[in-house]
Design an enzyme around this catalytic site. Sequence first.
Site, PDB file in Angstrom:
ATOM      1  N   ARG A  70      31.014  42.165 -17.852  1.00  0.00           N
ATOM      2  CA  ARG A  70      29.500  43.305 -18.648  1.00  0.00           C
ATOM      3  C   ARG A  70      30.958  44.257 -19.459  1.00  0.00           C
ATOM      4  O   ARG A  70      31.362  44.836 -18.364  1.00  0.00           O
ATOM      5  CB  ARG A  70      28.170  43.724 -18.931  1.00  0.00           C
ATOM      6  CG  ARG A  70      27.569  41.973 -18.913  1.00  0.00           C
ATOM      7  CD  ARG A  70      25.755  43.078 -18.577  1.00  0.00           C
ATOM      8  NE  ARG A  70      25.470  41.298 -18.880  1.00  0.00           N
ATOM      9  CZ  ARG A  70      25.143  40.232 -18.078  1.00  0.00           C
ATOM     10  NH1 ARG A  70      25.864  39.627 -16.416  1.00  0.00           N
ATOM     11  NH2 ARG A  70      24.338  39.062 -17.961  1.00  0.00           N
ATOM     12  N   HIS A  95      32.267  38.705 -21.375  1.00  0.00           N
ATOM     13  CA  HIS A  95      32.996  37.512 -21.092  1.00  0.00           C
ATOM     14  C   HIS A  95      33.826  37.484 -22.214  1.00  0.00           C
ATOM     15  O   HIS A  95      33.958  35.903 -22.870  1.00  0.00           O
ATOM     16  CB  HIS A  95      32.190  36.293 -20.629  1.00  0.00           C
ATOM     17  CG  HIS A  95      31.739  35.841 -19.745  1.00  0.00           C
ATOM     18  ND1 HIS A  95      31.940  36.939 -18.523  1.00  0.00           N
ATOM     19  CD2 HIS A  95      30.310  35.451 -19.290  1.00  0.00           C
ATOM     20  CE1 HIS A  95      31.166  36.506 -17.436  1.00  0.00           C
ATOM     21  NE2 HIS A  95      30.384  35.539 -17.888  1.00  0.00           N
ATOM     22  N   HIS A 165      35.034  30.745 -14.540  1.00  0.00           N
ATOM     23  CA  HIS A 165      33.658  30.059 -14.086  1.00  0.00           C
ATOM     24  C   HIS A 165      32.931  28.897 -14.249  1.00  0.00           C
ATOM     25  O   HIS A 165      32.179  28.526 -14.605  1.00  0.00           O
ATOM     26  CB  HIS A 165      32.596  31.033 -15.729  1.00  0.00           C
ATOM     27  CG  HIS A 165      31.628  31.139 -16.141  1.00  0.00           C
ATOM     28  ND1 HIS A 165      30.989  30.911 -15.620  1.00  0.00           N
ATOM     29  CD2 HIS A 165      31.046  31.958 -16.407  1.00  0.00           C
ATOM     30  CE1 HIS A 165      29.459  31.391 -15.697  1.00  0.00           C
ATOM     31  NE2 HIS A 165      29.375  32.521 -15.925  1.00  0.00           N
ATOM     32  N   ASP A 238      23.247  37.644  -9.158  1.00  0.00           N
ATOM     33  CA  ASP A 238      24.129  37.670 -10.161  1.00  0.00           C
ATOM     34  C   ASP A 238      24.444  39.107 -10.340  1.00  0.00           C
ATOM     35  O   ASP A 238      25.068  39.912 -11.167  1.00  0.00           O
ATOM     36  CB  ASP A 238      23.478  37.670 -11.734  1.00  0.00           C
ATOM     37  CG  ASP A 238      24.441  37.450 -12.996  1.00  0.00           C
ATOM     38  OD1 ASP A 238      25.498  36.905 -12.025  1.00  0.00           O
ATOM     39  OD2 ASP A 238      23.633  37.879 -13.532  1.00  0.00           O
ATOM     40  N   GLU A 300      33.051  34.422  -9.390  1.00  0.00           N
ATOM     41  CA  GLU A 300      33.926  34.719  -9.790  1.00  0.00           C
ATOM     42  C   GLU A 300      34.450  35.872  -9.710  1.00  0.00           C
ATOM     43  O   GLU A 300      34.304  36.779  -9.898  1.00  0.00           O
ATOM     44  CB  GLU A 300      33.572  34.676 -10.884  1.00  0.00           C
ATOM     45  CG  GLU A 300      32.387  33.334 -12.307  1.00  0.00           C
ATOM     46  CD  GLU A 300      31.544  34.208 -13.203  1.00  0.00           C
ATOM     47  OE1 GLU A 300      31.519  34.753 -13.744  1.00  0.00           O
ATOM     48  OE2 GLU A 300      30.414  33.831 -13.098  1.00  0.00           O
TER      49      GLU A 300
HETATM   50  C1  BGC Z   1      27.345  36.497 -15.877  1.00  0.00           C
HETATM   51  C2  BGC Z   1      25.805  36.302 -16.349  1.00  0.00           C
HETATM   52  C3  BGC Z   1      25.839  35.272 -16.838  1.00  0.00           C
HETATM   53  C4  BGC Z   1      26.553  34.336 -17.016  1.00  0.00           C
HETATM   54  C5  BGC Z   1      26.536  33.710 -17.980  1.00  0.00           C
HETATM   55  C6  BGC Z   1      27.787  35.042 -14.966  1.00  0.00           C
HETATM   56  O1  BGC Z   1      29.038  35.773 -14.812  1.00  0.00           O
HETATM   57  O2  BGC Z   1      27.344  38.069 -14.511  1.00  0.00           O
HETATM   58  O3  BGC Z   1      24.994  37.255 -15.873  1.00  0.00           O
HETATM   59  O4  BGC Z   1      24.487  35.043 -17.793  1.00  0.00           O
HETATM   60  O5  BGC Z   1      27.600  34.776 -17.072  1.00  0.00           O
HETATM   61  O6  BGC Z   1      26.885  32.292 -18.108  1.00  0.00           O
END
Ligand code: BGC
Length: 338
Positions: A70, A95, A165, A238, A300
């Site tokens: 973010r 992303h 991802h 997360d 990630e």
């Molecule tokens: C984030 C999550 C997000 C997800 C979406 C992750 O990399 O940390 O907050 O909801 O990606 O797929």
Amino acid sequence: MPQNKIAVYNLKNNKGVSIDITNFGGKIINIYVPDYKGNLMNINLCYDTLPDTVNGDLYLGALIGRYANRIAKGRFELDGEVYILKTNGGAHALHGGEKGYNAVIWNAKQENNKLILTHIDKTGTEGYPGTVSVQVVYELTNDNELIISYQAKTDKATPINLTNHAYFNLNGVDSDSLILNHLLKINADSYTPMDHTSLPTGEIAPVKDTPFDFREFKLIGKDIDASHPQIKNGKGYDHNFVIKGELNELKFAAEAISPKTGISLKVFTTEPGMQFYTGNYLNIDEFGKKYIPRSGFCLETQHFPDSPNKPEFPNTILRPGELFESKTIYKFGLTGMS
Ligand code: BGC
């Protein structure tokens, strides 16, 4: 000749490991590795066909950029100018925006066990400054390593943060079992807490005596529903972990193990951080696939979320004349063996 039609490329090694990747979003479709009985298991959440992969969930197995995770309120200031990005993750840019690197068709060229993907990310896309030329190489070695090497150049200063991802389930993705039974170890003494909108507060907090302590192997399920406010903010894990070791040097980041199949996954990276995400927002019920929270986990590797607005975090600004380089290795094995 590089190709930019959407296609599937297969990487295979002499141990039977086989990985399919498409140049649409650079998405890893499946990763087949042998379990302790020698049976090949797919450990990567995916769809069965290429059209489903293209039309399905945005991020399963995908490359993420220009900025992974973010950027607060889709806004940052650089060299005296304010840049406004499209916001797509609640109030924040997530992303790379609505059409990040997960949703573009990459040029692709396969050389034996290497897939070379390139993309020109034009200035202004999603609000980012500068045209960025990016190359990602996926390479599968006979040591069961999937090496992901990232390089980028820009013609104007820009934030950059690249990752993959993939969601793993080392029980095998067709087993319907959740990842709560996995053992996990993370090479981190600290992590970056976040607010209820998943944005880091800027603080770097010790993992000791918290659910975030994975310095020794611990069941993923052990503290995932703890009443800790950070677990509440993330609806589980997360969070960005601060990986011990030198910036830009390849270092051990994590290891996960499934007691069911004996399959292990080790992660090494040159990045300073790693988002451990337990799929808390997964909600896929389409094309014959059903994935729910905890069906998979992501490791990630990355720079810290929202670094363009947090000068105290390691720098994510790439300038003209510089070469961005980053490497992550996912190494597959069996428990007790490398
Ligand atoms: C984030 C999550 C997000 C997800 C979406 C992750 O990399 O940390 O907050 O909801 O990606 O797929």
